[in-house]
Design a protein around this motif. Structure first.
Motif, PDB file in Angstrom:
ATOM      1  N   ALA A 182       0.858  -1.212   0.150  1.00 51.33           N
ATOM      2  CA  ALA A 182       0.037  -0.156   0.015  1.00 51.33           C
ATOM      3  C   ALA A 182       0.939   1.224  -0.291  1.00 51.33           C
ATOM      4  N   LYS A 183       2.009   1.273   0.666  1.00 50.63           N
ATOM      5  CA  LYS A 183       2.923   2.277   0.847  1.00 50.63           C
ATOM      6  C   LYS A 183       3.595   2.557  -0.539  1.00 50.63           C
ATOM      7  N   ALA A 184       4.085   1.377  -1.026  1.00 51.57           N
ATOM      8  CA  ALA A 184       4.724   1.407  -2.343  1.00 51.57           C
ATOM      9  C   ALA A 184       3.933   1.929  -3.524  1.00 51.57           C
ATOM     10  N   GLU A 185       2.397   1.451  -3.412  1.00 49.54           N
ATOM     11  CA  GLU A 185       1.613   1.810  -4.254  1.00 49.54           C
ATOM     12  C   GLU A 185       1.268   3.481  -4.209  1.00 49.54           C
ATOM     13  N   ALA A 186       1.151   4.048  -3.023  1.00 47.90           N
ATOM     14  CA  ALA A 186       1.149   5.475  -2.733  1.00 47.90           C
ATOM     15  C   ALA A 186       2.335   6.385  -3.416  1.00 47.90           C
ATOM     16  N   VAL A 187       3.641   5.730  -3.077  1.00 44.75           N
ATOM     17  CA  VAL A 187       4.724   6.520  -3.656  1.00 44.75           C
ATOM     18  C   VAL A 187       4.616   6.417  -5.056  1.00 44.75           C
ATOM     19  N   ASN A 188       4.436   5.076  -5.493  1.00 43.81           N
ATOM     20  CA  ASN A 188       4.374   5.296  -7.188  1.00 43.81           C
ATOM     21  C   ASN A 188       3.508   6.075  -7.736  1.00 43.81           C
ATOM     22  N   LYS A 189       2.334   6.315  -6.901  1.00 46.06           N
ATOM     23  CA  LYS A 189       1.203   7.132  -7.551  1.00 46.06           C
ATOM     24  C   LYS A 189       1.643   8.731  -7.516  1.00 46.06           C
ATOM     25  N   ALA A 190       2.359   9.081  -6.393  1.00 44.55           N
ATOM     26  CA  ALA A 190       2.915  10.490  -6.141  1.00 44.55           C
ATOM     27  C   ALA A 190       4.136  10.627  -7.313  1.00 44.55           C
ATOM     28  N   LEU A 191       4.795   9.619  -7.463  1.00 41.27           N
ATOM     29  CA  LEU A 191       5.834  10.001  -8.378  1.00 41.27           C
ATOM     30  C   LEU A 191       5.325  10.128  -9.925  1.00 41.27           C
ATOM     31  N   ARG A 192       4.312   9.428 -10.269  1.00 40.25           N
ATOM     32  CA  ARG A 192       3.526   9.548 -11.520  1.00 40.25           C
ATOM     33  C   ARG A 192       3.188  10.964 -11.561  1.00 40.25           C
ATOM     34  N   GLU A 193       2.181  11.368 -10.642  1.00 41.46           N
ATOM     35  CA  GLU A 193       1.856  12.667 -10.650  1.00 41.46           C
ATOM     36  C   GLU A 193       2.713  13.799 -10.831  1.00 41.46           C
ATOM     37  N   PHE A 194       3.983  13.676  -9.810  1.00 34.41           N
ATOM     38  CA  PHE A 194       5.111  14.547  -9.861  1.00 34.41           C
ATOM     39  C   PHE A 194       5.688  14.618 -11.307  1.00 34.41           C
ATOM     40  N   LYS A 195       6.055  13.387 -11.975  1.00 37.97           N
ATOM     41  CA  LYS A 195       6.520  13.259 -13.160  1.00 37.97           C
ATOM     42  C   LYS A 195       5.612  14.043 -14.305  1.00 37.97           C
ATOM     43  N   LEU A 196       4.328  13.908 -14.220  1.00 35.55           N
ATOM     44  CA  LEU A 196       3.543  14.544 -15.130  1.00 35.55           C
ATOM     45  C   LEU A 196       3.358  15.923 -14.874  1.00 35.55           C
ATOM     46  N   ALA A 197       3.461  16.598 -13.626  1.00 38.78           N
ATOM     47  CA  ALA A 197       3.445  17.948 -13.409  1.00 38.78           C
ATOM     48  C   ALA A 197       4.786  18.649 -13.751  1.00 38.78           C
ATOM     49  N   ALA A 198       6.064  17.880 -13.408  1.00 40.16           N
ATOM     50  CA  ALA A 198       7.107  18.402 -13.774  1.00 40.16           C
ATOM     51  C   ALA A 198       7.544  18.755 -15.432  1.00 40.16           C
ATOM     52  N   PHE A 199       7.045  17.713 -16.129  1.00 37.23           N
ATOM     53  CA  PHE A 199       7.236  17.698 -17.590  1.00 37.23           C
ATOM     54  C   PHE A 199       6.410  19.023 -18.079  1.00 37.23           C
ATOM     55  N   ALA A 200       4.998  19.073 -17.369  1.00 39.89           N
ATOM     56  CA  ALA A 200       4.177  20.136 -17.929  1.00 39.89           C
ATOM     57  C   ALA A 200       4.900  21.709 -17.661  1.00 39.89           C
ATOM     58  N   ASP A 201       5.557  21.808 -16.223  1.00 38.85           N
ATOM     59  CA  ASP A 201       6.281  22.864 -16.111  1.00 38.85           C
ATOM     60  C   ASP A 201       7.455  23.162 -16.829  1.00 38.85           C
TER      61      ASP A 201
ATOM     62  N   LEU B 148      20.531  13.020  -8.324  1.00 43.82           N
ATOM     63  CA  LEU B 148      19.378  12.661  -7.166  1.00 43.82           C
ATOM     64  C   LEU B 148      18.630  11.420  -7.469  1.00 43.82           C
ATOM     65  N   SER B 149      18.704  10.362  -6.731  1.00 48.88           N
ATOM     66  CA  SER B 149      18.263   9.125  -7.173  1.00 48.88           C
ATOM     67  C   SER B 149      16.621   9.070  -7.038  1.00 48.88           C
ATOM     68  N   LEU B 150      15.971   9.229  -8.320  1.00 47.14           N
ATOM     69  CA  LEU B 150      14.742   9.200  -8.523  1.00 47.14           C
ATOM     70  C   LEU B 150      14.550   8.270  -9.844  1.00 47.14           C
ATOM     71  N   ASP B 151      13.655   7.100  -9.833  1.00 47.13           N
ATOM     72  CA  ASP B 151      13.641   6.483 -10.710  1.00 47.13           C
ATOM     73  C   ASP B 151      12.135   6.788 -11.185  1.00 47.13           C
ATOM     74  N   LEU B 152      12.085   7.756 -12.188  1.00 45.32           N
ATOM     75  CA  LEU B 152      10.961   8.076 -12.694  1.00 45.32           C
ATOM     76  C   LEU B 152      10.679   7.685 -14.044  1.00 45.32           C
ATOM     77  N   SER B 153      11.564   6.882 -14.445  1.00 46.06           N
ATOM     78  CA  SER B 153      11.451   6.139 -15.976  1.00 46.06           C
ATOM     79  C   SER B 153      10.234   5.164 -16.253  1.00 46.06           C
ATOM     80  N   GLY B 154       9.952   4.559 -14.841  1.00 50.21           N
ATOM     81  CA  GLY B 154       8.876   3.571 -15.342  1.00 50.21           C
ATOM     82  C   GLY B 154       7.811   3.715 -14.660  1.00 50.21           C
ATOM     83  N   VAL B 155       7.407   5.194 -14.418  1.00 52.06           N
ATOM     84  CA  VAL B 155       6.148   5.571 -13.727  1.00 52.06           C
ATOM     85  C   VAL B 155       5.352   6.410 -14.705  1.00 52.06           C
TER      86      VAL B 155
END
Length: 205
Positions: free
Chosen positions: A41-60, A198-205
């Motif tokens: 459940a915690k990993a799924e929440a982190v995955n969702k947060a990373l996915r949302e962050f990635k989309l927002a970062a690309f848009a910014d 900075l270690s963030l694996d955003l490629s798979g989300v």
């Protein structure tokens, strides 16, 4: 495994589909189950947060690139190309990278035949390792795929033989872009002047 997915109260279904009464399950097995579900459940929440962050970062980043281009009366539009952004003091760096996935079509075989003809002629009386160096570019990886970087590297060789030039043209024509993957990477400058990621694996989300 039974087709009935209903689990009676006070029971659990195991990995084989068999029903177990809670009283029959060892405490350590219940604790393991709880741990796995809690971590998932915690990993799924982190995955969702990373996915949302990635989309927002690309848009910014896209919005900023357009804003910068507008200063010169240019409208870019679209998520195009690699971009590197630095903080004012140069300490922080953000990179947007677009990596294209390429494959070769059947024309690569024509290129290889032309190259083989060149090598057969050039290596007469020479060490066979010379041919192996070039032919190694056409070896496949563990997944059975041609290593595109090795093949494309052949185009950088300054060889003027007419067959070689036709082979390089065939390699260029054989390239097919079948998709792309987008990355955002973050870096901080270290005291030695180098940037550390900075270690963030955003490629798979």
């Amino acid at each position: 495994m039974t087709a009935d997915n209903t689990i009676p109260a006070g029971h659990r279904r195991d990995a084989r589909g068999a029903l177990w009464a809670e009283s029959q399950i060892k405490p350590i097995d219940r604790t393991r189950d709880e741990l796995v579900r809690e971590l998932w459940a915690k990993a799924e929440a982190v995955n969702k947060a990373l996915r949302e962050f990635k989309l927002a970062a690309f848009a910014d980043i896209e919005a900023f690139v357009d804003l910068s281009a507008n200063e010169y009366g240019v409208s870019l539009g679209g998520n195009k190309g690699n971009v590197q952004l630095l903080s004012f003091d140069g300490e922080l760096r953000v990179q947007r990278a677009i990596a294209e996935r390429i494959v070769f079509d059947e024309r690569l075989q024509a290129a290889k035949k032309l190259i083989d003809e060149c090598l057969t002629e050039w290596t007469k009386g020479a060490r066979p390792e010379i041919a192996l160096l070039v032919q190694d570019a056409f070896r496949v990886d563990s997944a059975g795929n041609i290593r595109t970087g090795n093949v494309l590297a052949l185009k950088r060789l300054a060889i003027e033989d007419e067959r070689w030039l036709r082979a390089m043209e065939a390699i260029g024509d054989a390239v097919q872009v079948v998709g792309s993957k987008s990355y955002i990477r973050f870096y901080r400058r270290q005291p030695n002047g180098r940037y550390q990621a900075l270690s963030l694996d955003l490629s798979g989300v």
